[in-house]
Structures are given as structure tokens and as C-alpha cells.
Design a protein around this motif. Structure first.
Motif, PDB file in Angstrom:
ATOM      1  N   THR A 212      -7.658   3.934   6.987  1.00  0.00           N
ATOM      2  CA  THR A 212      -6.626   2.915   6.820  1.00  0.00           C
ATOM      3  C   THR A 212      -6.913   2.035   5.618  1.00  0.00           C
ATOM      4  OG1 THR A 212      -6.256   2.911   9.195  1.00  0.00           O
ATOM      5  CG2 THR A 212      -5.415   1.042   7.962  1.00  0.00           C
ATOM      6  N   LEU A 213      -8.147   1.595   5.474  1.00  0.00           N
ATOM      7  CA  LEU A 213      -8.495   0.751   4.329  1.00  0.00           C
ATOM      8  C   LEU A 213      -8.329   1.499   3.012  1.00  0.00           C
ATOM      9  CD1 LEU A 213     -11.594  -1.198   5.668  1.00  0.00           C
ATOM     10  CD2 LEU A 213      -9.252  -2.035   5.360  1.00  0.00           C
ATOM     11  N   SER A 214      -8.692   2.773   2.988  1.00  0.00           N
ATOM     12  CA  SER A 214      -8.522   3.532   1.747  1.00  0.00           C
ATOM     13  C   SER A 214      -7.050   3.769   1.450  1.00  0.00           C
ATOM     14  CB  SER A 214      -9.278   4.854   1.809  1.00  0.00           C
ATOM     15  OG  SER A 214      -8.690   5.715   2.748  1.00  0.00           O
ATOM     16  N   ALA A 215      -6.229   3.939   2.473  1.00  0.00           N
ATOM     17  CA  ALA A 215      -4.792   4.122   2.239  1.00  0.00           C
ATOM     18  C   ALA A 215      -4.149   2.833   1.742  1.00  0.00           C
ATOM     19  CB  ALA A 215      -4.107   4.581   3.521  1.00  0.00           C
ATOM     20  N   VAL A 216      -4.607   1.699   2.243  1.00  0.00           N
ATOM     21  CA  VAL A 216      -3.997   0.423   1.865  1.00  0.00           C
ATOM     22  C   VAL A 216      -4.486  -0.049   0.500  1.00  0.00           C
ATOM     23  CG1 VAL A 216      -3.876  -2.023   2.466  1.00  0.00           C
ATOM     24  CG2 VAL A 216      -3.544  -0.304   4.223  1.00  0.00           C
ATOM     25  N   PHE A 217      -5.781   0.037   0.249  1.00  0.00           N
ATOM     26  CA  PHE A 217      -6.332  -0.585  -0.946  1.00  0.00           C
ATOM     27  C   PHE A 217      -6.571   0.358  -2.112  1.00  0.00           C
ATOM     28  CE2 PHE A 217      -7.772  -3.590   2.391  1.00  0.00           C
ATOM     29  CZ  PHE A 217      -7.022  -4.664   1.956  1.00  0.00           C
TER      30      PHE A 217
ATOM     31  N   SER B   1      -4.808   3.503  -2.693  1.00  0.00           N
ATOM     32  CA  SER B   1      -3.713   4.363  -3.140  1.00  0.00           C
ATOM     33  C   SER B   1      -2.760   3.553  -4.012  1.00  0.00           C
ATOM     34  CB  SER B   1      -2.976   4.970  -1.961  1.00  0.00           C
ATOM     35  OG  SER B   1      -2.133   4.039  -1.368  1.00  0.00           O
ATOM     36  N   VAL B   2      -2.399   4.118  -5.146  1.00  0.00           N
ATOM     37  CA  VAL B   2      -1.517   3.449  -6.095  1.00  0.00           C
ATOM     38  C   VAL B   2      -0.068   3.603  -5.660  1.00  0.00           C
ATOM     39  CG1 VAL B   2      -0.780   3.415  -8.502  1.00  0.00           C
ATOM     40  CG2 VAL B   2      -3.172   3.844  -7.931  1.00  0.00           C
ATOM     41  N   GLU B   3       0.279   4.788  -5.202  1.00  0.00           N
ATOM     42  CA  GLU B   3       1.640   5.031  -4.745  1.00  0.00           C
ATOM     43  C   GLU B   3       1.679   5.013  -3.220  1.00  0.00           C
ATOM     44  OE1 GLU B   3       1.568   9.835  -5.035  1.00  0.00           O
ATOM     45  OE2 GLU B   3       1.850   8.678  -6.850  1.00  0.00           O
ATOM     46  N   PRO B   4       2.838   4.801  -2.620  1.00  0.00           N
ATOM     47  CA  PRO B   4       2.917   4.765  -1.161  1.00  0.00           C
ATOM     48  C   PRO B   4       2.474   6.082  -0.522  1.00  0.00           C
ATOM     49  CG  PRO B   4       4.940   3.937  -2.137  1.00  0.00           C
ATOM     50  CD  PRO B   4       4.108   4.486  -3.252  1.00  0.00           C
ATOM     51  N   VAL B   5       1.826   5.977   0.607  1.00  0.00           N
ATOM     52  CA  VAL B   5       1.355   7.149   1.337  1.00  0.00           C
ATOM     53  C   VAL B   5       2.523   7.689   2.156  1.00  0.00           C
ATOM     54  CG1 VAL B   5      -0.269   7.957   3.070  1.00  0.00           C
ATOM     55  CG2 VAL B   5      -0.973   6.226   1.427  1.00  0.00           C
TER      56      VAL B   5
ATOM     57  N   TRP C 252       9.682  10.803   5.680  1.00  0.00           N
ATOM     58  CA  TRP C 252       9.982  10.348   7.028  1.00  0.00           C
ATOM     59  C   TRP C 252       8.859   9.474   7.572  1.00  0.00           C
ATOM     60  CZ3 TRP C 252      14.358  10.901   9.968  1.00  0.00           C
ATOM     61  CH2 TRP C 252      15.354  11.687   9.441  1.00  0.00           C
ATOM     62  N   VAL C 253       7.648   9.760   7.165  1.00  0.00           N
ATOM     63  CA  VAL C 253       6.501   8.913   7.526  1.00  0.00           C
ATOM     64  C   VAL C 253       6.057   8.228   6.244  1.00  0.00           C
ATOM     65  CG1 VAL C 253       4.142   8.894   8.403  1.00  0.00           C
ATOM     66  CG2 VAL C 253       5.795  10.492   9.347  1.00  0.00           C
ATOM     67  N   LEU C 254       6.071   6.905   6.244  1.00  0.00           N
ATOM     68  CA  LEU C 254       5.796   6.159   5.018  1.00  0.00           C
ATOM     69  C   LEU C 254       4.958   4.939   5.335  1.00  0.00           C
ATOM     70  CD1 LEU C 254       6.459   5.574   1.972  1.00  0.00           C
ATOM     71  CD2 LEU C 254       8.411   4.293   2.821  1.00  0.00           C
ATOM     72  N   LEU C 255       3.876   4.773   4.605  1.00  0.00           N
ATOM     73  CA  LEU C 255       3.075   3.557   4.664  1.00  0.00           C
ATOM     74  C   LEU C 255       3.404   2.771   3.411  1.00  0.00           C
ATOM     75  CD1 LEU C 255       0.779   1.970   6.077  1.00  0.00           C
ATOM     76  CD2 LEU C 255      -0.812   3.225   4.645  1.00  0.00           C
ATOM     77  N   ASP C 256       4.280   1.765   3.541  1.00  0.00           N
ATOM     78  CA  ASP C 256       4.697   1.037   2.340  1.00  0.00           C
ATOM     79  C   ASP C 256       3.669   0.011   1.928  1.00  0.00           C
ATOM     80  OD1 ASP C 256       6.253   0.994   4.670  1.00  0.00           O
ATOM     81  OD2 ASP C 256       7.531  -0.583   3.994  1.00  0.00           O
ATOM     82  N   PRO C 257       3.822  -0.496   0.712  1.00  0.00           N
ATOM     83  CA  PRO C 257       2.867  -1.480   0.210  1.00  0.00           C
ATOM     84  C   PRO C 257       2.903  -2.779   1.039  1.00  0.00           C
ATOM     85  CG  PRO C 257       4.388  -0.780  -1.522  1.00  0.00           C
ATOM     86  CD  PRO C 257       4.817  -0.140  -0.262  1.00  0.00           C
ATOM     87  N   LEU C 258       1.768  -3.440   1.079  1.00  0.00           N
ATOM     88  CA  LEU C 258       1.701  -4.705   1.787  1.00  0.00           C
ATOM     89  C   LEU C 258       2.429  -5.792   0.995  1.00  0.00           C
ATOM     90  CD1 LEU C 258      -2.044  -4.689   2.844  1.00  0.00           C
ATOM     91  CD2 LEU C 258      -0.081  -4.219   4.271  1.00  0.00           C
TER      92      LEU C 258
END
Length: 64
Positions: free
Chosen positions: A40-45, A47-51, A57-63
Motif C-alpha cells: 500500500t505504501l509503495s502504491a501510494v508514495f 507510483s507516478v501514475e494511478p494504480v 474498473w479498479v483504480l487507486l487514485d491520487p491522494l
């Protein structure tokens, strides 16, 4: 990455459920939680583009 955010905790829970020993089960849960935290931390901090997965359909948008 999005698949791992979902599948890793599911696999860790399945391993903890299947563990015959009460001694190892809490340790497997902690390892699963730590791995999920790292993912989770690597996906949030990091990744430059959204995961994304499944064509968006499944998207982890920027904080924020």
C-alpha cells in the motif's frame, strides 16, 4: 500492482486459515499485514501514475 493489493491479503488469510498450528497463525497474520502495508505504501508514495487494473474498473487514485 492493483491485483497484488487485493490478492496478497487474501493469500495470507488463506495460509493463516490453513495453518494447523496456533503458534504460527498469528505470525502469518502479522506477515500478511506487513506485506499489505508495504504494498500500500509503495502504491501510494512511489507510483507516478494511478494504480489501475481491469481496464480502469479498479483504480487507486491520487491522494488529496
Amino acid at each position: 500492482m492493483a491485483y497484488m493489493l487485493v490478492l496478497f491479503p487474501v493469500a495470507a488469510a488463506a495460509l493463516a486459515f490453513a495453518a494447523p498450528s496456533d503458534k504460527w497463525r498469528p505470525r502469518l497474520v502479522l506477515v500478511g499485514a506487513g506485506g499489505h502495508l508495504i504494498l500500500t505504501l509503495s502504491a501510494v508514495f512511489q507510483s507516478v501514475e494511478p494504480v489501475t487494473a481491469l481496464d480502469g474498473w479498479v483504480l487507486l487514485d491520487p491522494l488529496g
